[in-house]
Design a protein around this motif. Structure first.
Motif, PDB file in Angstrom:
ATOM      1  N   GLN A  34       0.828  -1.208   0.000  1.00 38.46           N
ATOM      2  CA  GLN A  34       0.000   0.000   0.000  1.00 38.46           C
ATOM      3  C   GLN A  34       0.866   1.263   0.000  1.00 38.46           C
ATOM      4  O   GLN A  34       0.564   2.245  -0.690  1.00 38.46           O
ATOM      5  N   THR A  62       2.294   1.597  -3.509  1.00 38.76           N
ATOM      6  CA  THR A  62       1.259   2.056  -4.443  1.00 38.76           C
ATOM      7  C   THR A  62       0.988   3.542  -4.275  1.00 38.76           C
ATOM      8  O   THR A  62       0.857   4.292  -5.266  1.00 38.76           O
ATOM      9  N   SER A  91       1.729   6.185  -7.122  1.00 39.62           N
ATOM     10  CA  SER A  91       0.612   6.996  -7.597  1.00 39.62           C
ATOM     11  C   SER A  91       0.934   8.482  -7.511  1.00 39.62           C
ATOM     12  O   SER A  91       0.620   9.271  -8.431  1.00 39.62           O
ATOM     13  N   TYR A  94       3.131   2.329 -11.106  1.00 36.34           N
ATOM     14  CA  TYR A  94       1.899   2.475 -10.324  1.00 36.34           C
ATOM     15  C   TYR A  94       0.944   1.308 -10.587  1.00 36.34           C
ATOM     16  O   TYR A  94       0.348   0.762  -9.656  1.00 36.34           O
ATOM     17  N   GLU A  95       0.837   0.899 -11.851  1.00 33.89           N
ATOM     18  CA  GLU A  95      -0.041  -0.215 -12.163  1.00 33.89           C
ATOM     19  C   GLU A  95       0.484  -1.525 -11.563  1.00 33.89           C
ATOM     20  O   GLU A  95      -0.311  -2.339 -11.064  1.00 33.89           O
ATOM     21  N   ALA A 131       2.338  -1.788  -8.845  1.00 36.95           N
ATOM     22  CA  ALA A 131       2.108  -1.722  -7.392  1.00 36.95           C
ATOM     23  C   ALA A 131       0.644  -1.948  -7.059  1.00 36.95           C
ATOM     24  O   ALA A 131       0.291  -2.623  -6.069  1.00 36.95           O
ATOM     25  N   GLN A 132      -0.215  -1.384  -7.909  1.00 34.84           N
ATOM     26  CA  GLN A 132      -1.645  -1.562  -7.667  1.00 34.84           C
ATOM     27  C   GLN A 132      -2.051  -3.026  -7.862  1.00 34.84           C
ATOM     28  O   GLN A 132      -2.851  -3.572  -7.070  1.00 34.84           O
ATOM     29  N   GLU A 168      -0.841  -4.984  -4.910  1.00 35.23           N
ATOM     30  CA  GLU A 168      -1.690  -4.750  -3.732  1.00 35.23           C
ATOM     31  C   GLU A 168      -2.989  -5.533  -3.834  1.00 35.23           C
ATOM     32  O   GLU A 168      -3.460  -6.129  -2.845  1.00 35.23           O
TER      33      GLU A 168
END
Length: 501
Positions: free
Chosen positions: A290, A293, A297, A387-388, A390-391, A394
């Motif tokens: 988190q 991310t 982000s 970011y994608e 990491a997302q 998560e």
């Protein structure tokens, strides 16, 4: 001359008495007169009684008493009680009375009879008797002879062979010796103490001493044997119980391991379930994911806003951290851009904006700005990918946590049953260890039996006879003679046919 009237039944009439004068019922003067007239009869009977007492003393064998004293001592087995699982404290009168009953028991008497062979000892089986006892025995024999009949015989004895008959006689003789010894031995408590006196009386002082000594030794040995037998029985019972507990404990432990394997409830070295450990690790990874991310982000949104503002503002908004991969390229381009912009400003100021060099510098400046914008777009695309990723990571962690939480809930429900099985296994293991310790203690005590009895006064040879007592016998026969003389005197007075003035 007047004569007194005598009744035909030769009895003197009672003197007339007034019912109101109670003192006339007993004539003391008449009683004293009767005693004076019959004193010779009483004296002769008293002398005869003394003579019979002397004859009884001369014809009665002397009896010798030998006594031994034993002490019920609790301090003798304190060493054993320290390692023994069960100890009995003897502090009541009932316990001492029980010890006296043990001394008077047929089993202890049988041990003494076998040890001294009393059933073959004529001094014990047929001791010398007094003339009075012989006379009583003779009368009993005569009465028994007339009362006996063939019906009193045991049926079937005529069919028994000689060996069996001899064995039965020997057994009957042994039983008679045991019963005789059991009835003749004396055991009593000395006052309120824990001392028990054991005594035996016999015409033979050596026999009395031997029996008393054998009785005290047999009683001491019986206490040791009782302690040994009790410990042995406890050890045998514990040994059998240990086998059952060992089997039950192994089955319980096997049930725990089988249940844990079937439900996947393996635990680490700390005793924590692997599912709980995995859930905790996933939660820790989710927190890190988190944070990654959120950081990715923020960078992506920052550079996306720069790119969205256009290439004209790219130089002004292209401030990036020095730790970024493209920081060196953009920094070089920015340095070059600033140099070109300064030269362009100088040339434009000196020669004008239409100067060919100024035009070339402006074109070069635009090219550098475009390069900076391209680098920013490339960096923004990289941040978007990060970011994608990491997302996605998560989201995957959240799914794993949800799956692990469901499995952990199932494992926790199974853990209740596992905990119950584990408690049973632990209880059986503890009980097994306790019984094993008791068994080891009983085994050690079995080879180290200690009784609670010790002899404090051994039997000694009696130096004087305990009976019959001369003074008591003579006094008894004297009293009997006087009473007999008084009876004869009263009878003479009752049957008197004379009259006196």
């Amino acid at each position: 001359m007047n004569y007194a009237n005598f009744p035909l039944d030769k009895r003197m009439p009672l003197p007339s008495a007034d019912a109101e004068k109670g003192e006339d019922f007993i004539d003391i003067e008449r009683l004293l007169g009767m005693a004076a007239r019959q004193v010779k009869v009483v004296a002769v009977c008293a002398v005869i009684g003394l003579f019979l007492g002397v004859i009884y003393l001369q014809t009665t064998p002397k009896q010798y008493m030998s006594v031994a004293s034993v002490l019920i001592d609790e301090g003798l087995n304190k060493v054993v009680d320290d390692i023994s699982a069960a100890s009995v404290t003897m502090q009541t009168d009932a316990a001492l009375l029980s010890q006296i009953e043990i001394i008077n028991s047929a089993r202890l008497a049988s041990v003494v009879v076998d040890k001294l062979k009393l059933d073959q000892n004529q001094d014990f089986m047929n001791p010398p008797q007094s003339a009075l006892a012989k006379g009583i025995g003779f009368l009993r024999g005569v009465i028994g002879y007339f009362r006996s009949s063939s019906a009193d015989e045991i049926p079937g004895m005529e069919n028994v062979d000689a060996a069996t008959r001899e064995a039965m006689k020997k057994e009957a003789s042994h039983d008679y010796a045991v019963l005789k010894l059991q009835n003749e031995v004396q055991a009593q408590r000395n006052g309120r103490s824990y001392v028990i006196a054991i005594g035996y009386q016999s015409p033979n002082p050596a026999l009395a001493t031997a029996i008393t000594k054998a009785y005290s030794d047999a009683y001491l040995a019986d206490q040791l044997n009782a302690s040994f037998d009790a410990t042995e029985r406890a050890a045998v019972w514990l040994q059998g119980r240990l086998a059952e507990l060992r089997e039950s404990s192994q089955k319980a432990s096997m049930a725990v391991e089988t249940f844990r394997a079937e439900h996947g409830l393996s635990a680490n070295s700390d005793g924590q379930l692997m599912s709980d450990k995995q859930l905790a690790d996933l939660n820790a990874q989710l927190i890190v994911a988190q944070a990654d991310t959120a950081r990715a982000s923020a960078r992506y949104q920052q550079y996306k806003a720069i790119v969205d503002s256009g290439s004209d503002n790219a130089f002004n908004d292209s401030a990036i951290a020095s730790d970024q991969p493209a920081s060196s390229v953009i920094t070089t381009l920015k340095t070059r851009y600033l140099t070109i912009a300064k030269r362009l400003q100088d040339v434009s100021a000196n020669y004008g904006a239409d100067h060919p060099q100024a035009v070339a510098l402006a074109k070069e400046k635009a090219d550098v700005s475009a390069q900076i914008f391209g680098e920013l777009k490339q960096l923004t695309e990289n941040y978007r990918n990060e970011y994608e990723v990491a997302q996605t990571r998560e989201t995957a962690l959240r799914q794993k946590i949800a799956d692990a939480a469901g499995k952990s809930s199932i494992d926790n429900q199974s853990q209740v049953k596992l905990r119950d099985l584990n408690q049973q296994a632990t209880a059986l293991t503890t009980l097994y260890q306790t019984f094993l310790s008791r068994y080891e203690e009983a085994s050690q005590q079995q080879s180290f039996p200690v009784g609670k009895v010790r002899i404090i006064s051994d039997a000694t040879m009696p130096l004087s006879a305990a009976g019959p007592r001369t003074s008591k016998v003579l006094a008894l026969f004297l009293v009997l003679g006087v009473l007999l003389g008084a009876g004869f005197g009263g009878l003479n007075e009752f049957n008197e046919r004379f009259f006196r003035t």
